[in-house]
Design a protein around this motif. Sequence first.
Motif, mmCIF file in Angstrom:
data_model
loop_
_atom_site.group_PDB
_atom_site.id
_atom_site.type_symbol
_atom_site.label_atom_id
_atom_site.label_comp_id
_atom_site.label_asym_id
_atom_site.label_seq_id
_atom_site.Cartn_x
_atom_site.Cartn_y
_atom_site.Cartn_z
ATOM 1 N N UNK A 177 1.004 5.307 1.243
ATOM 2 C CA UNK A 177 0.503 5.136 -0.117
ATOM 3 C C UNK A 177 -0.238 3.819 -0.304
ATOM 4 N N UNK A 178 0.261 2.753 0.305
ATOM 5 C CA UNK A 178 -0.422 1.473 0.181
ATOM 6 C C UNK A 178 -1.840 1.564 0.730
ATOM 7 N N UNK A 179 -2.003 2.315 1.821
ATOM 8 C CA UNK A 179 -3.318 2.417 2.454
ATOM 9 C C UNK A 179 -4.215 3.431 1.732
ATOM 10 N N UNK A 180 -3.603 4.453 1.173
ATOM 11 C CA UNK A 180 -4.388 5.514 0.533
ATOM 12 C C UNK A 180 -5.193 5.013 -0.662
ATOM 13 N N UNK A 181 -4.623 4.096 -1.441
ATOM 14 C CA UNK A 181 -5.261 3.694 -2.690
ATOM 15 C C UNK A 181 -6.122 2.444 -2.565
ATOM 16 N N UNK A 182 -6.435 2.029 -1.362
ATOM 17 C CA UNK A 182 -7.356 0.911 -1.177
ATOM 18 C C UNK A 182 -8.754 1.298 -1.641
ATOM 19 N N UNK A 183 -9.513 0.365 -2.205
ATOM 20 C CA UNK A 183 -9.158 -1.040 -2.401
ATOM 21 C C UNK A 183 -8.276 -1.249 -3.643
ATOM 22 N N UNK A 184 -7.272 -2.091 -3.496
ATOM 23 C CA UNK A 184 -6.437 -2.481 -4.624
ATOM 24 C C UNK A 184 -7.135 -3.604 -5.379
ATOM 25 N N UNK A 185 -7.094 -3.505 -6.715
ATOM 26 C CA UNK A 185 -7.794 -4.502 -7.526
ATOM 27 C C UNK A 185 -6.906 -5.182 -8.558
ATOM 28 N N UNK A 186 -5.890 -4.462 -9.070
ATOM 29 C CA UNK A 186 -5.063 -5.039 -10.130
ATOM 30 C C UNK A 186 -3.597 -4.639 -9.964
ATOM 31 N N UNK A 187 -2.728 -5.406 -10.601
ATOM 32 C CA UNK A 187 -1.311 -5.075 -10.639
ATOM 33 C C UNK A 187 -1.104 -3.761 -11.379
ATOM 34 N N UNK A 188 -1.901 -3.552 -12.404
ATOM 35 C CA UNK A 188 -1.783 -2.313 -13.192
ATOM 36 C C UNK A 188 -2.071 -1.086 -12.338
ATOM 37 N N UNK A 189 -3.043 -1.202 -11.445
ATOM 38 C CA UNK A 189 -3.348 -0.113 -10.519
ATOM 39 C C UNK A 189 -2.146 0.163 -9.620
ATOM 40 N N UNK A 191 1.030 -0.492 -10.238
ATOM 41 C CA UNK A 191 2.104 0.106 -11.030
ATOM 42 C C UNK A 191 1.833 1.581 -11.308
ATOM 43 N N UNK A 192 0.576 1.916 -11.551
ATOM 44 C CA UNK A 192 0.218 3.309 -11.830
ATOM 45 C C UNK A 192 0.357 4.190 -10.596
ATOM 46 N N UNK A 193 -0.231 3.765 -9.486
ATOM 47 C CA UNK A 193 -0.278 4.616 -8.296
ATOM 48 C C UNK A 193 1.069 4.691 -7.588
ATOM 49 N N UNK A 194 1.718 3.549 -7.366
ATOM 50 C CA UNK A 194 3.010 3.563 -6.676
ATOM 51 C C UNK A 194 4.085 4.126 -7.604
ATOM 52 N N UNK A 195 3.870 3.990 -8.912
ATOM 53 C CA UNK A 195 4.795 4.550 -9.889
ATOM 54 C C UNK A 195 4.845 6.063 -9.892
ATOM 55 N N UNK A 196 3.899 6.702 -9.200
ATOM 56 C CA UNK A 196 3.936 8.164 -9.055
ATOM 57 C C UNK A 196 5.065 8.589 -8.123
ATOM 58 N N UNK A 197 5.515 7.663 -7.274
ATOM 59 C CA UNK A 197 6.454 8.017 -6.212
ATOM 60 C C UNK A 197 7.841 7.392 -6.376
ATOM 61 N N UNK A 198 7.889 6.241 -7.064
ATOM 62 C CA UNK A 198 9.176 5.575 -7.278
ATOM 63 C C UNK A 198 9.240 5.088 -8.718
ATOM 64 N N UNK A 199 10.449 4.766 -9.167
ATOM 65 C CA UNK A 199 10.641 4.321 -10.536
ATOM 66 C C UNK A 199 10.165 2.899 -10.786
#
Length: 213
Positions: A177-189, A191-199
């Motif tokens: 998941x960390x690699x899938x959503x590159x490029x990372x730009x913000x903390x909000x991004x 929280x949104x993307x990783x929040x799909x998989x964990x609380x």
Amino acid sequence: MPRRSFLVVTVLTSCFAIVWSAQAIAQVGKGLVDLNSASEKELTALPSMTPVIVKGLLDKRPFATVVDANAYLTSQSLTAAQVAEIYRKAFVHVNLNTASAEEIMLIPGAGKRMVREFAEYRPWKTWAQFDKEIGKYVGQPETDRLKQYVFIPVNLNTATDEDILSIPGAGSRMVREFKEYRPWKTKEQFEKEIGKYVGPSEVARLWRFVAIQ
């Protein structure tokens, strides 16, 4: 192989090695149980950890810092010596670039000297830098021991699989998941993307270990 081709291959190989090394520079120290992600079995095996203390710890985590974990443990009638013994085996890793003096002082054997040295050489970027600067004062064996308690934030946009897996509890799922959503730009991004998989609490725990650069 013609000499020109050999030289090209050599240069390309060297460049790859340099790029790989530049990426694999920020990780979490290894060797200790992570109080925020350890299993109940792992926690129960720690010295002085009763079932009641373990249950309370599981209910309260994740701890934002080791200071918070320490507040809980000392509230359970554990002596300073008992808590120190726990910290020889388990800890909440300290961010070398942002840790407070209070956090650093909880590292067994760190003392005021390491409070000063950890702060002096910021920003920390590589383990080689840590080995060089802290090794001036305590030697490599003690530097390696201190390294277990700390981390240099992992760059979300360049981290290798090894870097990501050094984060306690990340696992192969977060590598993907960390690699899938590159490029990372913000903390909000994040929280949104990783929040799909964990609380939310797990997102916050993982965020402690990463940086966007």
